[in-house]
Structures are given as structure tokens and as C-alpha cells.
Design a protein around this motif. Sequence first.
Motif, mmCIF file in Angstrom:
data_model
loop_
_atom_site.group_PDB
_atom_site.id
_atom_site.type_symbol
_atom_site.label_atom_id
_atom_site.label_comp_id
_atom_site.label_asym_id
_atom_site.label_seq_id
_atom_site.Cartn_x
_atom_site.Cartn_y
_atom_site.Cartn_z
ATOM 1 N N GLY A 170 -11.849 23.484 -4.300
ATOM 2 C CA GLY A 170 -12.168 24.455 -3.315
ATOM 3 C C GLY A 170 -11.105 24.823 -2.438
ATOM 4 N N LYS A 171 -9.939 24.609 -2.618
ATOM 5 C CA LYS A 171 -8.881 24.977 -1.763
ATOM 6 C C LYS A 171 -8.126 26.404 -2.179
ATOM 7 C CE LYS A 171 -7.533 20.168 -1.070
ATOM 8 N NZ LYS A 171 -7.692 20.155 0.585
ATOM 9 N N ASP A 172 -8.852 26.850 -2.968
ATOM 10 C CA ASP A 172 -8.140 28.244 -3.406
ATOM 11 C C ASP A 172 -6.939 28.165 -3.646
ATOM 12 O OD1 ASP A 172 -8.500 31.044 -3.889
ATOM 13 O OD2 ASP A 172 -8.296 31.529 -1.803
ATOM 14 N N GLU A 173 -6.136 27.366 -4.583
ATOM 15 C CA GLU A 173 -4.925 27.315 -4.819
ATOM 16 C C GLU A 173 -4.644 27.641 -6.406
ATOM 17 O OE1 GLU A 173 -1.807 24.717 -3.406
ATOM 18 O OE2 GLU A 173 -3.124 24.032 -1.783
ATOM 19 N N SER A 174 -3.410 28.159 -6.616
ATOM 20 C CA SER A 174 -3.126 28.396 -8.061
ATOM 21 C C SER A 174 -2.290 27.157 -8.288
ATOM 22 C CB SER A 174 -2.378 29.595 -8.009
ATOM 23 O OG SER A 174 -1.719 29.768 -9.463
ATOM 24 N N THR A 175 -2.582 26.279 -9.264
ATOM 25 C CA THR A 175 -1.904 25.130 -9.621
ATOM 26 C C THR A 175 -1.802 24.960 -11.086
ATOM 27 O OG1 THR A 175 -3.802 23.510 -9.545
ATOM 28 C CG2 THR A 175 -2.548 23.957 -7.623
ATOM 29 N N VAL A 176 -0.803 24.309 -11.525
ATOM 30 C CA VAL A 176 -0.922 23.712 -12.956
ATOM 31 C C VAL A 176 -1.394 22.335 -12.999
ATOM 32 C CG1 VAL A 176 0.447 22.865 -14.788
ATOM 33 C CG2 VAL A 176 0.837 25.149 -13.882
ATOM 34 N N ASP A 177 -2.666 22.054 -13.665
ATOM 35 C CA ASP A 177 -3.142 20.721 -13.585
ATOM 36 C C ASP A 177 -3.025 19.909 -14.722
ATOM 37 O OD1 ASP A 177 -4.804 21.977 -15.253
ATOM 38 O OD2 ASP A 177 -6.583 22.010 -14.324
ATOM 39 N N THR A 178 -1.845 20.052 -15.506
ATOM 40 C CA THR A 178 -1.853 19.236 -16.758
ATOM 41 C C THR A 178 -0.775 18.479 -16.679
ATOM 42 O OG1 THR A 178 -0.362 21.230 -17.749
ATOM 43 C CG2 THR A 178 -2.731 21.092 -18.153
ATOM 44 N N PRO A 197 2.162 31.123 -13.911
ATOM 45 C CA PRO A 197 0.992 30.832 -13.636
ATOM 46 C C PRO A 197 0.934 30.393 -12.090
ATOM 47 C CG PRO A 197 1.611 28.885 -14.579
ATOM 48 C CD PRO A 197 2.944 29.832 -14.794
ATOM 49 N N SER A 198 2.162 30.598 -11.218
ATOM 50 C CA SER A 198 1.999 30.563 -9.899
ATOM 51 C C SER A 198 1.870 29.347 -9.258
ATOM 52 C CB SER A 198 1.545 31.611 -9.113
ATOM 53 O OG SER A 198 2.068 31.997 -8.067
ATOM 54 N N ALA A 199 2.249 27.973 -10.020
ATOM 55 C CA ALA A 199 1.781 26.843 -9.530
ATOM 56 C C ALA A 199 2.400 26.370 -8.420
ATOM 57 C CB ALA A 199 2.143 25.721 -10.697
ATOM 58 N N ASN A 200 1.580 26.229 -7.384
ATOM 59 C CA ASN A 200 1.966 25.913 -5.839
ATOM 60 C C ASN A 200 2.335 24.398 -5.957
ATOM 61 O OD1 ASN A 200 1.028 28.339 -4.986
ATOM 62 N ND2 ASN A 200 -0.677 27.613 -4.049
ATOM 63 N N ASN A 201 1.723 23.569 -6.840
ATOM 64 C CA ASN A 201 2.032 22.224 -6.585
ATOM 65 C C ASN A 201 3.706 21.922 -7.431
ATOM 66 O OD1 ASN A 201 0.899 22.915 -9.256
ATOM 67 N ND2 ASN A 201 0.409 20.580 -9.784
#
Length: 453
Positions: A170-178, A197-201
Motif C-alpha cells: 500500500g505504499k504505491d512504490e515501484s520496486t523489484v521484489d525478487t 522497471p524503475s525499482a525504488n528499492n
Amino acid sequence: PPVSPRISVPDADAAERTRQQPLPPKPPLDLLAELTNTPPPAQTPVRTAVRRFKIWTPLVILLLIVFAVVQFVRPLPDAQLTMTSAPDFTFDGAAPQLPWPSEGQGMITVSGLGTVGRFGEEKPVPIASVTKSMTAYIIMRDHPMKVGSKGASIRVDDLAEKEGGYNKAGKDESTVDTIKAGQSLSQKDALSAVMIPSANNVARLLARWDAGSEAAFVKKMNDTAKQLGMTNTTYTDPSGLTATTVSTAADQVKLATELVKDPALVEITKQPYWYDSTGHKWLNYNTLVPFNGAIGIKTGSTSKAGGNLLFAAVKDVGGTKQTIVGAVFGQHKAISILDLVNKVSKDVLLATRKSLTSQTVIKKGDVVGYVDDGLGGKDPVVATKDLTVAGWSSLKVAISLTAGGGKLPHSAKAGTVVGKLTVGSGTGQVSAPVALQKDLAEPGFGAKLTRLG
């Protein structure tokens, strides 16, 4: 009778003569007159002139000989290359009319040639993930990587793994979760995650890896912006999530112009997708690539920023490779602001590509200047090939003539290259050697004799 003593009385005339200075010798004619008992000829103006002529003529001749020798052996002045062609060239026609959108701001340029067009008020606005262009630029500047290389190895920390889940929290962020803590990412994969993919993290992970902390990296971002002349830009985070990171289209075009000079980075930004180490396929939000010569660069979107796109493309024009760099910011009037900014940016890019043309400014054999030997001699120089420059209607390009390395010769055969003619500037410039149209002869004796200074 007694003899009186004899007293010697000095000769008064002799004593007087001893106290006098010796008399100067008489002129030859007077001496001759005494010897021959013939009076000297009377002095007349003619006799005086003749006598002076006989005395001064040899001296004058000697001085003239010395002057001539000195003039002949003096070093020749440095030859100079002077341009005679016009100092600039302007393409015919009115400036292109580009299909800009009705809101926001934008700018599009051709690197090394100039600005094709711009619209909107140039004021700092939130740019969202376009911010990652600066993050990637600094990483590649401070950690150079060759095309085809994976670059440095970057360890994934716990925070990067945790933030990977923000796309579902629910933080409305674009991240890579892999990505997982303890895993090593190559520099190329990390930048691919950031730019495609514009990964913020991963952007924040790169900041910590490079500078030790996100705050230290943000300082580097702002320092770099100043160095690039981005006077209306303020960075507050490495990902662009915060609305306090603001910039203008013009400032971001300055950054993009430098960014596209790195072929390894462009090799990443021009890809339409990226596969991570798990085999997951991540699509590029920039749908301009790989069509119409597009080579990137970065999208960005939030509710406050709207849809934003910093883009670049290449096109071959007149035998030269031209790089188009543009930005469109602040697109809000659609449900999908990313789709909207991709569409309007594509329209502007296509119109710009269509407006690009080429024209021959200088033809082979054209006299473009001369070699000035400094003594009155002016030998023409000519272009050794056609000079065709890229541009668009109303564009003015500069023309310059420069000498080659070292001093110009005072004598040389026809066809000897003596300089270079350049049209345009930066990556858009073209140039051609200039050569002597005919044999260049050293200045003659007359020119050397009569020179002054």
C-alpha cells in the motif's frame, strides 16, 4: 782684460711656440698650392657639393648594403590562416512547429546543434522517477563500466529486500521484489532494475553502496547538478519518490545530453525489457524504445508529478549520427498518465525526426580562406571535401577555420594540408581538411627588402 761671462738669453719666439698647440695640417689643395706656388681653387657651391658627394656616397652605399643584408636574413613573420567564407550558415524556412501537449512543460534538442523547440513555463516541478537518471549517471561516472561488462558486484542488504515488498504494501512504490538479502547483484543488473522497471528499492541500495548513506548520495546528486548547470534542480532522494525532488525539462535535458555519452548506460536504457536472476521479465515503462531510434531514457509518475518522460533517440542525417534528447513533464489529463506522456512524447519525437535534414554548406574545391605570409602574400586554401551538416529550417550553424598543429609553412606544394574547416559544434559538427590551392612560395627578395616592422 778680464773676460765677461756669457749670458744666454732665451729666444722669446721659441718659448712662445712651445706653449702653443701644434697647427692642424692644411688641406691637400693648400699644401699643393704651397709646393707649387699655385693658389688653391676658389670654393664654389658646385665644388662643395662634389666634394661632399665623394665623401658621403661610399658611406651611404655601405649602409644600404648592410640594411639589405639585415632585411634578407631576418626571420620571416609567422604565417596566418584567414577565413574568407561566411562565419555561419542558416537553413532556409521557418522554425518547425512541434505538436506539444496543452499542459506541462517540455523541450527537445539535437545534441551539438541546438534546441528544436520548447513549451510551457520553465519552473521546478516534481519529476518522480526521472530522478533515477541522475542516480544512474553518478553510478556510471564514479564506477565506469564497459559495454558487455557486468561491472561491480553489489551486495543486497536487508533494507533493500524489505523495501522490495513496498509494491504490495500500500505504499504505491515501484520496486523489484525478487532480490534477497545477502545476494549479489551485478552493477549492470542493478542499473537495469533502476532504469527499466524503475525499482525504488534498488535505487536506494545503489546510493548506500556508492556513498555510504542515502543522505551522502543526495549531496553528490545536488553537487553534480550544479556542475552540469542545472540551476532549477533540487534532489532530496535517489529514487524520486518524494515530491520535494524538483527540476525542469530544460535541466533534465542537460543531464540527458551527458548521460547518452556513456554507451554502457545507453545499452541498458534502450532495452524494452530486462530479465532478473530468477528469470522474471520486467517491462520498460518507456514504450518509445526500441522504435524510431529511441534509446531511453526514463519515465516518472506520481499523482503530484503527473506523467513525465526523459527520452532520447538517434537518427542518421547526411552521413552523420544525430542524437535527439527531449523531455515532457506534468501530464495529468488521462487515466493512465504514463500512457499519455509516452504518446505525446512520441508525437514530438516523430515530428522532430521528420524536421531533421541535411545540406551541403561547403563544396570540395571551394576557396575558404588564405595563408597570409605577413609580407603581402595571400595564397588561397580550399576545402578537400564536401561539408554536409545536419539541421532543421531556421537553424544557424557556425563555420570556423583553424590552422593545423605547429607553424604554417612559408613554402609548400599545392595540396598541402594547412588547417581544418569546421561546421557546427559538439556531436553534430562536421569538419574537413583545407589545403593549398597552388604552390606556396617563400616571399621574394623585394618583399623582404621593403618590409617594415
